[in-house]
Design an enzyme around this catalytic site. Structure first.
Site, PDB file in Angstrom:
ATOM      1  N   TYR A  90      35.814  42.336  43.439  1.00 36.77           N
ATOM      2  CA  TYR A  90      36.947  42.195  42.533  1.00 36.77           C
ATOM      3  C   TYR A  90      37.900  43.358  42.787  1.00 36.77           C
ATOM      4  CZ  TYR A  90      39.414  40.073  38.685  1.00 36.77           C
ATOM      5  OH  TYR A  90      40.361  39.423  37.941  1.00 36.77           O
TER       6      TYR A  90
ATOM      7  N   ARG B 250      51.060  35.029  39.399  1.00 36.79           N
ATOM      8  CA  ARG B 250      51.227  36.471  39.134  1.00 36.79           C
ATOM      9  C   ARG B 250      49.889  37.156  39.391  1.00 36.79           C
ATOM     10  NH1 ARG B 250      50.441  40.419  35.664  1.00 36.79           N
ATOM     11  NH2 ARG B 250      49.084  39.084  34.423  1.00 36.79           N
TER      12      ARG B 250
ATOM     13  N   LYS C  34      36.147  36.913  39.829  1.00 36.19           N
ATOM     14  CA  LYS C  34      35.924  37.111  38.389  1.00 36.19           C
ATOM     15  C   LYS C  34      34.617  36.457  37.952  1.00 36.19           C
ATOM     16  CE  LYS C  34      38.285  38.890  35.848  1.00 36.19           C
ATOM     17  NZ  LYS C  34      39.330  38.601  34.891  1.00 36.19           N
TER      18      LYS C  34
ATOM     19  N   GLU D  95      43.895  32.772  34.099  1.00 36.50           N
ATOM     20  CA  GLU D  95      43.917  34.064  34.792  1.00 36.50           C
ATOM     21  C   GLU D  95      45.168  34.178  35.668  1.00 36.50           C
ATOM     22  OE1 GLU D  95      42.397  37.806  35.719  1.00 36.50           O
ATOM     23  OE2 GLU D  95      41.417  36.343  34.419  1.00 36.50           O
ATOM     24  N   ASP D  96      45.920  35.258  35.472  1.00 34.31           N
ATOM     25  CA  ASP D  96      47.058  35.614  36.324  1.00 34.31           C
ATOM     26  C   ASP D  96      48.123  34.524  36.392  1.00 34.31           C
ATOM     27  OD1 ASP D  96      45.929  38.036  36.714  1.00 34.31           O
ATOM     28  OD2 ASP D  96      45.275  37.696  38.770  1.00 34.31           O
TER      29      ASP D  96
ATOM     30  N   ASP E  47      44.745  37.801  30.517  1.00 37.87           N
ATOM     31  CA  ASP E  47      45.766  38.836  30.610  1.00 37.87           C
ATOM     32  C   ASP E  47      46.381  39.157  29.252  1.00 37.87           C
ATOM     33  OD1 ASP E  47      45.879  39.053  33.644  1.00 37.87           O
ATOM     34  OD2 ASP E  47      46.228  36.922  33.333  1.00 37.87           O
TER      35      ASP E  47
END
Length: 348
Positions: free
Chosen positions: A144, A197, A215, A286-287, A310
């Site tokens: 990670y 992102r 993750k 996620e992201d 996030d």
């Protein structure tokens, strides 16, 4: 085959299960982990199919009796090497890699370490997770952050074997049937990204898939989630990264990102498909770009068991740290309002 060291007939095993006389015990199984299994399991594969399945493959660890029953005799070198010996051999290979890459650029060393772990993951998941669990402090930065950011930037060139599921804008109208292509009957944890992102690197499109994979590996190794019940998902709606669109090796859709209602309709269809097959699964966003992170959180949080890492995950960790400081001072939580908090750094 049965996940035990001795040969057991199907009728005898069935009778034992029906009488509920199986006790929790350790089995010499196809997956040689030292975890208690509540009964024998049947593997419906034989020969090379087992060796090509990282979940069942024990490499040279199959004893001769299993090699006979599973059609493996002749497909492996004759010497039986135990799980513990394979573990030691991998760790020695990893230490040798560290020694041989001394003095090289950090990016080169980091990717080399990621590759050797990824190759192990591709061929023997049981050994892979044992290695991670026993060495989580040293290997977490490889699977990670910070290494995963470098992996995402180079993912198209590093890609060798698919892991998880890929849904794209081109699959609209097919996602409900596609979700049943995943072989696991039960999924407890889904990590989903659209690659818009990735960390502080921006839009990396389909190459962001390394984030859900890494993750979930952390969740398995550090939180004990069953690795057979996790699912990383990439939702590819295009990319606005011109460098990726011009890269001949890029493995994602070559089109600009969907926006507005087109984007939301694709996410809606995927979430409906996930919830229809695994209604109790936790879906972690996620992201995602902030404009979509907040909108999707509000859109699904009251309908589906989901959260945005996030937004909520970061806030939860920050709050836990603040509450921990009060506890460390031996003060009651009611004193939290009187604390002075200093924020250092602007984050990403």
């Amino acid at each position: 085959m049965w996940r035990r060291s001795s040969v057991v007939s199907r009728s005898a095993a069935t009778a034992a299960l029906q009488s509920q006389r199986w006790r929790m015990r350790y089995y010499s199984s196809i997956c040689p982990s030292k975890t208690p299994i509540p009964g024998p399991c049947i593997v419906h594969k034989r020969g090379a199919d087992i060796l090509h399945d990282p979940w069942f493959n024990k490499e040279t660890g199959f004893p001769l009796t299993e090699r006979d029953r599973l059609g493996l005799r002749g497909l492996l070198p004759p010497r039986v090497i135990s799980f513990e010996q394979q573990y030691d051999r991998f760790m020695e290979s990893f230490r040798s890699l560290e020694h041989n890459t001394e003095g090289q650029p950090l990016s080169v060393v980091s990717l080399a370490k990621w590759r050797i772990l990824n190759r192990l993951h591709d061929r023997n998941e049981t050994l892979y997770y044992r290695v991670l669990i026993d060495n989580i402090k040293n290997f977490a930065p490889i699977i990670y952050t910070p290494t995963v950011g470098l992996v995402c930037q180079n993912y198209s060139g590093l890609f060798r074997r698919p892991r998880g599921m890929y849904f794209s804008a081109k699959d609209k109208g097919e996602m409900m049937s596609m979700i049943y292509n995943w072989p696991a009957k039960q999924v407890d944890m889904v990590v989903l990204t659209d690659g818009s992102r990735i960390l502080g690197l921006g839009d990396l499109g389909v190459q962001g898939m390394a984030i859900p994979i890494g993750k979930l590996d952390m969740y398995v190794a550090a939180a004990g989630i069953n690795p057979q019940k996790i699912l990383p998902i990439m939702l590819d709606v295009g990319t606005n990264n011109q460098q990726l669109l011009e890269n001949p090796l890029y493995i994602g859709l070559r089109q600009p990102r969907l926006e507005g209602e087109e984007y939301i309709s694709v996410v809606d269809e995927l979430m409906e498909a996930i919830h229809a097959r695994w209604p109790k699964a936790v879906v972690q966003f996620e992201d995602f770009q902030f404009k979509w992170a907040f909108e999707t959180l509000e859109r699904y949080r009251k309908k589906i068991c989901m959260f945005n890492d996030d937004i909520q995950g970061t806030a939860g960790v920050a709050l836990a740290g603040l509450l921990g400081t009060v506890r460390a001072q031996g003060r009651p939580l009611s004193d939290f309002a009187n604390q002075k908090i200093v924020v250092v750094g602007a984050g990403r």
